[in-house]
Design a protein around this motif. Structure first.
Motif, mmCIF file in Angstrom:
data_model
loop_
_atom_site.group_PDB
_atom_site.id
_atom_site.type_symbol
_atom_site.label_atom_id
_atom_site.label_comp_id
_atom_site.label_asym_id
_atom_site.label_seq_id
_atom_site.Cartn_x
_atom_site.Cartn_y
_atom_site.Cartn_z
ATOM 1 N N ARG A 10 0.837 -1.193 0.000
ATOM 2 C CA ARG A 10 0.000 0.000 0.000
ATOM 3 C C ARG A 10 0.876 1.248 0.000
ATOM 4 N NH1 ARG A 10 -4.414 -0.008 4.442
ATOM 5 N NH2 ARG A 10 -5.227 -1.575 2.993
ATOM 6 N N ARG A 11 0.536 2.193 -0.897
ATOM 7 C CA ARG A 11 1.257 3.466 -0.992
ATOM 8 C C ARG A 11 0.242 4.594 -0.925
ATOM 9 N NH1 ARG A 11 5.518 2.136 -5.953
ATOM 10 N NH2 ARG A 11 6.503 0.352 -4.935
ATOM 11 N N TRP A 12 0.673 5.672 -0.234
ATOM 12 C CA TRP A 12 -0.239 6.796 -0.031
ATOM 13 C C TRP A 12 0.149 7.936 -0.967
ATOM 14 C CZ3 TRP A 12 -3.945 4.757 2.537
ATOM 15 C CH2 TRP A 12 -3.677 3.747 3.467
ATOM 16 N N THR A 13 -0.861 8.741 -1.337
ATOM 17 C CA THR A 13 -0.631 9.808 -2.312
ATOM 18 C C THR A 13 -0.012 11.038 -1.691
ATOM 19 O OG1 THR A 13 -2.895 10.580 -1.956
ATOM 20 C CG2 THR A 13 -2.526 9.007 -3.749
ATOM 21 N N ASP A 14 -0.190 11.248 -0.370
ATOM 22 C CA ASP A 14 0.430 12.407 0.269
ATOM 23 C C ASP A 14 0.757 12.067 1.711
ATOM 24 O OD1 ASP A 14 -1.968 12.511 1.686
ATOM 25 O OD2 ASP A 14 -2.826 14.050 0.379
ATOM 26 N N ARG A 15 1.448 12.953 2.381
ATOM 27 C CA ARG A 15 1.869 12.739 3.754
ATOM 28 C C ARG A 15 0.686 12.684 4.715
ATOM 29 N NH1 ARG A 15 7.076 13.646 5.212
ATOM 30 N NH2 ARG A 15 6.399 14.496 7.221
ATOM 31 N N ALA A 31 -0.680 9.182 4.901
ATOM 32 C CA ALA A 31 0.251 8.303 5.609
ATOM 33 C C ALA A 31 0.228 8.573 7.115
ATOM 34 C CB ALA A 31 1.665 8.491 5.056
ATOM 35 N N ILE A 32 0.218 9.872 7.471
ATOM 36 C CA ILE A 32 0.185 10.207 8.903
ATOM 37 C C ILE A 32 -1.142 9.769 9.517
ATOM 38 C CG2 ILE A 32 0.149 12.122 10.544
ATOM 39 C CD1 ILE A 32 2.124 13.576 8.681
ATOM 40 N N THR A 88 -4.156 6.315 13.136
ATOM 41 C CA THR A 88 -5.228 5.327 13.327
ATOM 42 C C THR A 88 -4.684 4.024 13.878
ATOM 43 O OG1 THR A 88 -6.446 6.320 11.492
ATOM 44 C CG2 THR A 88 -7.091 4.094 12.162
ATOM 45 N N TRP A 89 -3.583 3.573 13.310
ATOM 46 C CA TRP A 89 -2.951 2.329 13.796
ATOM 47 C C TRP A 89 -2.532 2.467 15.261
ATOM 48 C CZ3 TRP A 89 1.855 1.218 15.777
ATOM 49 C CH2 TRP A 89 2.225 -0.125 15.830
ATOM 50 N N LEU A 90 -1.921 3.633 15.600
ATOM 51 C CA LEU A 90 -1.495 3.855 16.979
ATOM 52 C C LEU A 90 -2.693 3.913 17.924
ATOM 53 C CD1 LEU A 90 0.823 4.480 18.925
ATOM 54 C CD2 LEU A 90 0.537 6.915 18.366
ATOM 55 N N ALA A 91 -3.785 4.535 17.484
ATOM 56 C CA ALA A 91 -4.975 4.626 18.327
ATOM 57 C C ALA A 91 -5.564 3.241 18.587
ATOM 58 C CB ALA A 91 -6.014 5.528 17.664
ATOM 59 N N ARG A 92 -5.617 2.419 17.550
ATOM 60 C CA ARG A 92 -6.149 1.065 17.742
ATOM 61 C C ARG A 92 -5.320 0.285 18.756
ATOM 62 N NH1 ARG A 92 -6.861 0.837 11.957
ATOM 63 N NH2 ARG A 92 -4.974 -0.434 11.845
ATOM 64 N N TRP A 93 -4.019 0.315 18.616
ATOM 65 C CA TRP A 93 -3.165 -0.449 19.529
ATOM 66 C C TRP A 93 -3.151 0.164 20.921
ATOM 67 C CZ3 TRP A 93 -1.513 -5.160 19.447
ATOM 68 C CH2 TRP A 93 -1.427 -5.840 18.232
ATOM 69 N N SER A 94 -3.257 1.489 21.014
ATOM 70 C CA SER A 94 -3.335 2.123 22.334
ATOM 71 C C SER A 94 -4.604 1.682 23.065
ATOM 72 C CB SER A 94 -3.314 3.640 22.199
ATOM 73 O OG SER A 94 -2.099 4.070 21.612
ATOM 74 N N THR A 95 -5.706 1.611 22.337
ATOM 75 C CA THR A 95 -6.956 1.146 22.951
ATOM 76 C C THR A 95 -6.837 -0.295 23.426
ATOM 77 O OG1 THR A 95 -8.202 2.634 21.503
ATOM 78 C CG2 THR A 95 -9.429 0.862 22.591
ATOM 79 N N ARG A 96 -6.237 -1.133 22.612
ATOM 80 C CA ARG A 96 -6.057 -2.540 23.000
ATOM 81 C C ARG A 96 -5.167 -2.653 24.234
ATOM 82 N NH1 ARG A 96 -4.824 -4.302 16.760
ATOM 83 N NH2 ARG A 96 -6.988 -4.234 16.007
ATOM 84 N N LEU A 97 -4.064 -1.916 24.238
ATOM 85 C CA LEU A 97 -3.166 -1.972 25.392
ATOM 86 C C LEU A 97 -3.838 -1.427 26.642
ATOM 87 C CD1 LEU A 97 0.217 -0.858 23.765
ATOM 88 C CD2 LEU A 97 -0.465 -3.158 24.458
ATOM 89 N N ALA A 98 -4.650 -0.375 26.484
ATOM 90 C CA ALA A 98 -5.369 0.170 27.638
ATOM 91 C C ALA A 98 -6.349 -0.853 28.205
ATOM 92 C CB ALA A 98 -6.102 1.447 27.240
ATOM 93 N N LEU A 99 -7.046 -1.572 27.320
ATOM 94 C CA LEU A 99 -7.968 -2.603 27.786
ATOM 95 C C LEU A 99 -7.226 -3.736 28.491
ATOM 96 C CD1 LEU A 99 -10.431 -2.789 24.738
ATOM 97 C CD2 LEU A 99 -10.849 -1.758 26.984
ATOM 98 N N VAL A 100 -6.072 -4.104 27.946
ATOM 99 C CA VAL A 100 -5.269 -5.144 28.600
ATOM 100 C C VAL A 100 -4.801 -4.677 29.982
ATOM 101 C CG1 VAL A 100 -3.090 -6.421 28.484
ATOM 102 C CG2 VAL A 100 -4.529 -6.223 26.455
#
Length: 390
Positions: free
Chosen positions: A6-11, A14-15, A20-32
């Motif tokens: 997967r490639r993104w057209t602009d920064r 990508a950011i 979004t990826w960080l938010a998902r994993w932060s939520t999972r870690l918080a639940l754990v």
């Protein structure tokens, strides 16, 4: 198009994807973390039940090998469990009786040495640089007695608290022994019962994990025995070299105290130094103190972390941090149980990693073939999704 291509057209895209990826994993870690916190609260509320179970499991790791041998010879499970439990209690009681009888037989000599040491202390304080006369010395003793009498209330409260703690410890020990008997007698039935309860698929995973945890607990007890023997031998040699009486009983007490973190080693070492002081004088006591401190420092900071890191497959720093955290949270019991608990968590984590790797292995084997048939990705124009070429 695969996720790795997967490639993104602009920064911004990508950011945004990274956030979004960080938010998902932060939520999972918080639940754990919340789940772990709630589990800790539950264990704290049920500590009066959890503690005997853990101690019973540790005792079972010692009793199970001879019980398994007796069962292989044809003895019924209940009889084999009873025999090994009674023999274990007999060995422990014999060691305690040996220590007690030796101390009782040498009590008169120690009392005479203590009287002589007190007389020498009186002569020493009467000379320079203190130059205290007998009246002043007796006045200091009287002042100490008065201070002790004034503190009798707080001392009584402390003793009552200590008696309650000892009583609770005795009850916990008795419950742990009874649980150890049932674990030794009915332990082999647990895995089949667990498989029938949770199903063959989950039961298979639990059977492997519990088998590895059981081996880890056995390694922990064997390592602790080696460390306690190291303390007992070196401190016993120091006592023999200095000619201190009761060297063998004090060495045996050091071995038993090694299974009680922090307090056990401290009490055993303090008794060795005290006996050396009243029996052989101040110089011998100082030498004995140096020996005890050196041995305990080598054992606590070098030998124990290295042995436990090898047998339990944990880094020495992890062992030190586990003991520190356990003692801070749950005191002596936490210091004793911290290492096996962390080792158990490591066993579960490693097994989960093996399961994940096993599931990824077929995809990894098929990946080169999939890439060969995939059309290269072409850059997308502004405002369009990246094209896969398919």
């Amino acid at each position: 198009m695969s996720a790795t291509d997967r490639r993104w057209t602009d920064r911004g895209q990508a950011i945004g994807h990274g956030v979004t990826w960080l938010a998902r994993w932060s939520t999972r870690l918080a639940l754990v973390a919340i789940g772990a916190y709630l589990l800790g609260l539950l264990i704290g509320k049920l500590w009066v039940v959890v503690m005997p179970v853990l101690l019973g499991l540790l005792i079972t790791t010692v009793l199970w090998p001879p019980a398994r041998w007796l069962r292989a010879k044809g003895l019924p499970p209940a009889l084999a469990a009873s025999i090994v439990l009674l023999l274990g209690l007999g060995v422990l009681g014999g060691m305690i009786a040996l220590i007690s009888s030796s101390i009782a037989s040498g009590a008169d000599d120690i009392a005479d040495s203590a009287t002589e040491a007190l007389g020498q202390a009186r002569q020493w304080v009467s000379g320079p640089p203190l130059n205290l006369g007998d009246g002043q010395f007796d006045g200091l003793i009287q002042k100490g007695v008065q201070q002790l009498q004034a503190s009798i209330g707080s001392i009584a409260n402390s003793l009552l608290t200590g008696v309650g703690t000892v009583t609770s410890g005795v009850v916990t020990g008795l419950v742990a022994l009874l649980l150890a008997f049932f674990f030794v007698k009915d332990g082999p039935r647990f895995i089949p019962w667990l498989r029938a309860l949770v199903g063959e698929r989950a039961g298979g995973h639990l059977a492997v994990v519990l088998d590895r945890v059981w081996g880890t607990l056995g390694d922990f007890i064997r390592t602790q025995a080696i460390v306690s023997l190291f303390d007992a031998v070196l401190i016993g040699l120091g006592l023999v070299f200095l000619g201190v009486p009761l060297a063998i009983p004090l060495a045996a007490l050091t071995f038993l105290g090694g299974f009680i973190p922090i307090v056990g080693a401290f009490i055993a070492g303090a008794m060795a130094v005290l006996v050396a002081l009243v029996s052989n004088g101040f110089t011998a006591a100082v030498i004995m103190l140096v020996v005890v401190v050196a041995v305990q420092q080598i054992e606590g900071n070098v030998l124990q972390p290295i042995l436990q890191s090898r047998s339990l497959k944990l880094h020495a720093a992890v062992v030190l941090l586990a003991v520190t955290a356990g003692s801070s949270l749950y005191g002596i019991a936490g210091a004793f149980l911290a290492v096996p608990v962390v080792a158990t968590a490591a066993v579960v984590t490693r097994y989960l990693g093996e399961v994940v790797d096993a599931r990824l292995a077929p995809a990894a084997e098929a990946a080169p073939e999939a890439v060969d048939h995939e059309v290269p990705v072409t850059p997308a124009r502004s405002g369009e999704e990246p094209a896969s070429g398919k």
